[in-house]
Design a protein around this motif. Structure first.
Motif, PDB file in Angstrom:
ATOM      1  N   GLU A 112      11.316 -78.975 -30.759  1.00 51.99           N
ATOM      2  CA  GLU A 112      12.689 -79.136 -31.241  1.00 51.99           C
ATOM      3  C   GLU A 112      13.501 -77.854 -31.115  1.00 51.99           C
TER       4      GLU A 112
ATOM      5  N   VAL B 188      11.522 -85.590 -29.361  1.00 50.77           N
ATOM      6  CA  VAL B 188      12.422 -84.903 -30.281  1.00 50.77           C
ATOM      7  C   VAL B 188      12.848 -85.902 -31.352  1.00 50.77           C
ATOM      8  N   ARG B 189      12.796 -85.486 -32.598  1.00 52.47           N
ATOM      9  CA  ARG B 189      13.137 -86.408 -33.686  1.00 52.47           C
ATOM     10  C   ARG B 189      14.648 -86.586 -33.817  1.00 52.47           C
TER      11      ARG B 189
ATOM     12  N   PHE C 212      13.327 -85.516 -23.182  1.00 54.71           N
ATOM     13  CA  PHE C 212      14.511 -85.335 -24.021  1.00 54.71           C
ATOM     14  C   PHE C 212      15.743 -85.048 -23.159  1.00 54.71           C
TER      15      PHE C 212
ATOM     16  N   GLN D 145       5.527 -79.814 -32.614  1.00 55.68           N
ATOM     17  CA  GLN D 145       6.783 -80.537 -32.880  1.00 55.68           C
ATOM     18  C   GLN D 145       7.928 -79.549 -33.124  1.00 55.68           C
TER      19      GLN D 145
ATOM     20  N   TYR E 199      16.809 -86.265 -36.242  1.00 57.08           N
ATOM     21  CA  TYR E 199      17.682 -85.299 -36.918  1.00 57.08           C
ATOM     22  C   TYR E 199      18.270 -84.301 -35.920  1.00 57.08           C
ATOM     23  N   LEU E 200      17.461 -83.918 -34.923  1.00 60.10           N
ATOM     24  CA  LEU E 200      17.937 -82.945 -33.946  1.00 60.10           C
ATOM     25  C   LEU E 200      18.960 -83.580 -33.002  1.00 60.10           C
ATOM     26  N   LYS E 201      18.711 -84.819 -32.607  1.00 59.51           N
ATOM     27  CA  LYS E 201      19.673 -85.523 -31.751  1.00 59.51           C
ATOM     28  C   LYS E 201      20.990 -85.701 -32.500  1.00 59.51           C
TER      29      LYS E 201
ATOM     30  N   ALA F 200      14.252 -77.602 -27.379  1.00 61.94           N
ATOM     31  CA  ALA F 200      15.224 -78.628 -26.975  1.00 61.94           C
ATOM     32  C   ALA F 200      16.634 -78.214 -27.396  1.00 61.94           C
ATOM     33  N   LEU F 201      16.759 -77.752 -28.626  1.00 63.07           N
ATOM     34  CA  LEU F 201      18.066 -77.322 -29.125  1.00 63.07           C
ATOM     35  C   LEU F 201      18.564 -76.109 -28.348  1.00 63.07           C
TER      36      LEU F 201
END
Length: 137
Positions: free
Chosen positions: A70, A8-9, A116, A66, A11-13, A73-74
């Motif tokens: 994300e 996960v990139r 993640f 990707q 920006y999402l974290k 994950a969100l």
């Protein structure tokens, strides 16, 4: 072609950390307000993610993977605060992505989601419904 997703990139974290900060602020004022406020925030974020996914004219295989990583994950992180509107936004966003056909891609998605969740486990505990316990002093 973009390389295969490795996680996960940031920006999402960062978005999740900002939602956690709001959770903490609201919780100090009134824990009873947390579900209402966070549901609205999650709804707005889900709506924006859906809008962004629908703006992309075509995804590469890795780009789609990707994006799916994300979104999942969100969505999984904020499950406790999903409402019918945010559920619809997540579903529409995921539906706008090309489907994963290979078992390898599905396995990679699952592995990266688990990575993640374990790496962000501490940060994400505030989103668990069982954690709305009064603090013992």
């Amino acid at each position: 072609m973009p390389s295969s997703p490795s996680g996960v990139r940031n920006y999402l974290k960062e978005a999740l950390v900002n939602i956690i900060a709001v959770h903490a602020e609201v919780f100090t004022v009134s824990k009873d307000l947390v579900p209402r406020v966070l549901s609205r925030i999650v709804e707005s974020v889900a709506d924006e993610m859906c809008r962004l996914m629908q703006c992309v004219s075509s995804f590469s295989k890795n780009g789609a993977l990707q994006a799916r990583l994300e979104l999942c994950a969100l969505r999984d992180a904020v499950t406790a605060y999903l409402n019918p509107d945010s559920n619809t936004s997540f579903r529409q966003a995921l539906d706008s992505l090309p489907q994963l056909h290979s078992g390898t891609d599905k396995k990679l998605l699952e592995e990266l989601l688990n990575k993640f969740k374990s790496s962000m486990q501490l940060q994400l505990t505030c989103f668990q419904p069982s954690n709305v316990q009064p603090v013992k002093r």
